[in-house]
Design a protein around this motif. Structure first.
Motif, PDB file in Angstrom:
ATOM      1  N   LEU A  96      30.514  39.430  31.544  1.00 46.19           N
ATOM      2  CA  LEU A  96      31.310  38.211  31.656  1.00 46.19           C
ATOM      3  C   LEU A  96      31.675  37.887  33.108  1.00 46.19           C
ATOM      4  O   LEU A  96      32.203  36.813  33.393  1.00 46.19           O
ATOM      5  CB  LEU A  96      32.599  38.350  30.833  1.00 46.19           C
ATOM      6  CG  LEU A  96      32.409  38.463  29.332  1.00 46.19           C
ATOM      7  CD1 LEU A  96      33.714  38.831  28.655  1.00 46.19           C
ATOM      8  CD2 LEU A  96      31.860  37.169  28.779  1.00 46.19           C
ATOM      9  N   ASP A  97      31.404  38.824  34.004  1.00 41.90           N
ATOM     10  CA  ASP A  97      31.697  38.686  35.431  1.00 41.90           C
ATOM     11  C   ASP A  97      33.189  38.448  35.671  1.00 41.90           C
ATOM     12  O   ASP A  97      33.588  37.540  36.400  1.00 41.90           O
ATOM     13  CB  ASP A  97      30.866  37.568  36.060  1.00 41.90           C
ATOM     14  CG  ASP A  97      30.891  37.624  37.574  1.00 41.90           C
ATOM     15  OD1 ASP A  97      31.047  38.738  38.112  1.00 41.90           O
ATOM     16  OD2 ASP A  97      30.783  36.554  38.216  1.00 41.90           O
ATOM     17  N   ILE A  98      34.032  39.267  35.013  1.00 42.39           N
ATOM     18  CA  ILE A  98      35.479  39.196  35.217  1.00 42.39           C
ATOM     19  C   ILE A  98      36.017  40.598  35.463  1.00 42.39           C
ATOM     20  O   ILE A  98      35.517  41.570  34.904  1.00 42.39           O
ATOM     21  CB  ILE A  98      36.211  38.549  34.007  1.00 42.39           C
ATOM     22  CG1 ILE A  98      35.903  39.301  32.708  1.00 42.39           C
ATOM     23  CG2 ILE A  98      35.871  37.085  33.872  1.00 42.39           C
ATOM     24  CD1 ILE A  98      36.706  38.811  31.518  1.00 42.39           C
ATOM     25  N   PRO A  99      37.029  40.725  36.305  1.00 40.87           N
ATOM     26  CA  PRO A  99      37.632  42.039  36.550  1.00 40.87           C
ATOM     27  C   PRO A  99      38.663  42.380  35.480  1.00 40.87           C
ATOM     28  O   PRO A  99      39.093  41.514  34.714  1.00 40.87           O
ATOM     29  CB  PRO A  99      38.290  41.875  37.916  1.00 40.87           C
ATOM     30  CG  PRO A  99      38.595  40.423  38.001  1.00 40.87           C
ATOM     31  CD  PRO A  99      37.523  39.709  37.217  1.00 40.87           C
ATOM     32  N   SER A 100      39.093  43.620  35.478  1.00 38.71           N
ATOM     33  CA  SER A 100      40.124  44.044  34.525  1.00 38.71           C
ATOM     34  C   SER A 100      41.466  43.450  34.923  1.00 38.71           C
ATOM     35  O   SER A 100      41.669  42.999  36.048  1.00 38.71           O
ATOM     36  CB  SER A 100      40.219  45.572  34.492  1.00 38.71           C
ATOM     37  OG  SER A 100      40.743  46.037  35.716  1.00 38.71           O
ATOM     38  N   MET A 101      42.403  43.450  34.009  1.00 35.19           N
ATOM     39  CA  MET A 101      43.729  42.892  34.260  1.00 35.19           C
ATOM     40  C   MET A 101      44.500  43.724  35.299  1.00 35.19           C
ATOM     41  O   MET A 101      45.251  43.176  36.093  1.00 35.19           O
ATOM     42  CB  MET A 101      44.531  42.801  32.969  1.00 35.19           C
ATOM     43  CG  MET A 101      43.957  41.842  31.944  1.00 35.19           C
ATOM     44  SD  MET A 101      43.727  40.163  32.558  1.00 35.19           S
ATOM     45  CE  MET A 101      45.392  39.661  32.880  1.00 35.19           C
ATOM     46  N   VAL A 102      44.281  45.017  35.303  1.00 32.19           N
ATOM     47  CA  VAL A 102      44.941  45.883  36.280  1.00 32.19           C
ATOM     48  C   VAL A 102      44.482  45.508  37.686  1.00 32.19           C
ATOM     49  O   VAL A 102      45.289  45.378  38.607  1.00 32.19           O
ATOM     50  CB  VAL A 102      44.645  47.369  35.978  1.00 32.19           C
ATOM     51  CG1 VAL A 102      45.162  48.272  37.077  1.00 32.19           C
ATOM     52  CG2 VAL A 102      45.223  47.763  34.645  1.00 32.19           C
ATOM     53  N   TYR A 103      43.172  45.296  37.844  1.00 33.69           N
ATOM     54  CA  TYR A 103      42.641  44.900  39.152  1.00 33.69           C
ATOM     55  C   TYR A 103      43.154  43.525  39.554  1.00 33.69           C
ATOM     56  O   TYR A 103      43.490  43.305  40.715  1.00 33.69           O
ATOM     57  CB  TYR A 103      41.113  44.915  39.141  1.00 33.69           C
ATOM     58  CG  TYR A 103      40.541  44.400  40.436  1.00 33.69           C
ATOM     59  CD1 TYR A 103      40.533  45.209  41.571  1.00 33.69           C
ATOM     60  CD2 TYR A 103      40.054  43.103  40.550  1.00 33.69           C
ATOM     61  CE1 TYR A 103      40.035  44.732  42.770  1.00 33.69           C
ATOM     62  CE2 TYR A 103      39.553  42.624  41.736  1.00 33.69           C
ATOM     63  CZ  TYR A 103      39.548  43.450  42.848  1.00 33.69           C
ATOM     64  OH  TYR A 103      39.065  42.971  44.029  1.00 33.69           O
ATOM     65  N   ARG A 104      43.237  42.599  38.617  1.00 38.51           N
ATOM     66  CA  ARG A 104      43.721  41.247  38.931  1.00 38.51           C
ATOM     67  C   ARG A 104      45.166  41.280  39.436  1.00 38.51           C
ATOM     68  O   ARG A 104      45.518  40.569  40.366  1.00 38.51           O
ATOM     69  CB  ARG A 104      43.646  40.350  37.696  1.00 38.51           C
ATOM     70  CG  ARG A 104      42.268  39.981  37.254  1.00 38.51           C
ATOM     71  CD  ARG A 104      41.661  38.945  38.111  1.00 38.51           C
ATOM     72  NE  ARG A 104      42.425  37.712  37.996  1.00 38.51           N
ATOM     73  CZ  ARG A 104      42.181  36.630  38.695  1.00 38.51           C
ATOM     74  NH1 ARG A 104      41.212  36.614  39.553  1.00 38.51           N
ATOM     75  NH2 ARG A 104      42.905  35.554  38.547  1.00 38.51           N
ATOM     76  N   ARG A 105      45.977  42.117  38.815  1.00 38.08           N
ATOM     77  CA  ARG A 105      47.370  42.218  39.256  1.00 38.08           C
ATOM     78  C   ARG A 105      47.447  42.801  40.664  1.00 38.08           C
ATOM     79  O   ARG A 105      48.161  42.299  41.528  1.00 38.08           O
ATOM     80  CB  ARG A 105      48.160  43.089  38.284  1.00 38.08           C
ATOM     81  CG  ARG A 105      49.595  43.257  38.703  1.00 38.08           C
ATOM     82  CD  ARG A 105      50.348  44.086  37.704  1.00 38.08           C
ATOM     83  NE  ARG A 105      51.741  44.177  38.087  1.00 38.08           N
ATOM     84  CZ  ARG A 105      52.515  45.183  37.770  1.00 38.08           C
ATOM     85  NH1 ARG A 105      52.066  46.151  37.011  1.00 38.08           N
ATOM     86  NH2 ARG A 105      53.759  45.215  38.157  1.00 38.08           N
ATOM     87  N   MET A 106      46.686  43.873  40.912  1.00 40.97           N
ATOM     88  CA  MET A 106      46.687  44.502  42.226  1.00 40.97           C
ATOM     89  C   MET A 106      46.157  43.532  43.284  1.00 40.97           C
ATOM     90  O   MET A 106      46.709  43.417  44.374  1.00 40.97           O
ATOM     91  CB  MET A 106      45.831  45.774  42.185  1.00 40.97           C
ATOM     92  CG  MET A 106      45.814  46.579  43.474  1.00 40.97           C
ATOM     93  SD  MET A 106      44.604  46.109  44.733  1.00 40.97           S
ATOM     94  CE  MET A 106      43.089  46.091  43.835  1.00 40.97           C
ATOM     95  N   ARG A 107      45.117  42.789  42.950  1.00 44.32           N
ATOM     96  CA  ARG A 107      44.524  41.833  43.888  1.00 44.32           C
ATOM     97  C   ARG A 107      45.522  40.732  44.239  1.00 44.32           C
ATOM     98  O   ARG A 107      45.685  40.363  45.401  1.00 44.32           O
ATOM     99  CB  ARG A 107      43.257  41.218  43.278  1.00 44.32           C
ATOM    100  CG  ARG A 107      42.518  40.276  44.181  1.00 44.32           C
ATOM    101  CD  ARG A 107      41.257  39.749  43.461  1.00 44.32           C
ATOM    102  NE  ARG A 107      40.457  38.948  44.323  1.00 44.32           N
ATOM    103  CZ  ARG A 107      40.570  37.618  44.447  1.00 44.32           C
ATOM    104  NH1 ARG A 107      41.489  36.970  43.747  1.00 44.32           N
ATOM    105  NH2 ARG A 107      39.785  36.953  45.259  1.00 44.32           N
ATOM    106  N   GLY A 108      46.216  40.218  43.242  1.00 42.27           N
ATOM    107  CA  GLY A 108      47.226  39.195  43.480  1.00 42.27           C
ATOM    108  C   GLY A 108      48.353  39.703  44.370  1.00 42.27           C
ATOM    109  O   GLY A 108      48.823  38.994  45.270  1.00 42.27           O
ATOM    110  N   ASP A 109      48.769  40.950  44.141  1.00 40.32           N
ATOM    111  CA  ASP A 109      49.806  41.548  44.976  1.00 40.32           C
ATOM    112  C   ASP A 109      49.345  41.691  46.416  1.00 40.32           C
ATOM    113  O   ASP A 109      50.098  41.436  47.360  1.00 40.32           O
ATOM    114  CB  ASP A 109      50.217  42.919  44.434  1.00 40.32           C
ATOM    115  CG  ASP A 109      51.030  42.845  43.166  1.00 40.32           C
ATOM    116  OD1 ASP A 109      51.487  41.732  42.807  1.00 40.32           O
ATOM    117  OD2 ASP A 109      51.209  43.896  42.521  1.00 40.32           O
TER     118      ASP A 109
END
Length: 142
Positions: A50-63
């Motif tokens: 699906l070419d999407i990252p995990s939710m944990v990575y998305r949170r860390m990336r946003g931070d």
């Protein structure tokens, strides 16, 4: 359709307990199984397809993106989010942050404290990026 709701929930609620983080990740895990042709694949394979990252990575990336903006002064001076810089000699990147001490779990999950370890582990070429877009690309590559 599920992902925007999960991202909003993470930004408002900011889960910090492992069971809560796993619960949010499980919603994406179940939703990705419902797509045709992906049911028999593992969760990492489905995310890759699906070419999407995990939710944990998305949170860390946003931070990390918010930290980059704060350190480089992208916000108005009226916004007072003071991140304590490490003033001593450091290894690694040139914009290291000082890690504060706290006794309570509630304080440990505060934005200022939860980002320090990840930010300090980034290489110098990533934190020295000249724009937010360049930082995002270098962060994803790292």
């Amino acid at each position: 359709m599920v992902r925007p709701h999960l991202e909003y929930a993470q930004s408002v609620w900011s889960p910090y307990k492992k069971k809560d983080i796993l619960a949010v990740e499980n919603v994406l895990r179940r939703a990705s199984k419902m797509l045709p042709g992906l049911k028999n694949h593992t969760y990492p394979e489905r995310l890759k397809a699906l070419d999407i990252p995990s939710m944990v990575y998305r949170r860390m990336r946003g931070d990390m993106i918010e930290t980059f903006k704060i350190i480089n002064g992208y916000y108005d001076e009226a916004v007072n989010i003071a991140l304590e810089r490490n003033t001593g000699p450091t290894r690694g990147n040139s914009k290291k942050l000082a890690k504060g001490r706290c006794k309570t779990k509630k304080r440990q999950i505060n934005f200022r404290l939860r980002i320090v370890d990840v930010w300090n582990s980034l290489p110098n070429d990533v934190v020295e990026a000249d724009s937010v877009m360049r930082f995002e690309k270098l962060l994803d590559r790292f």
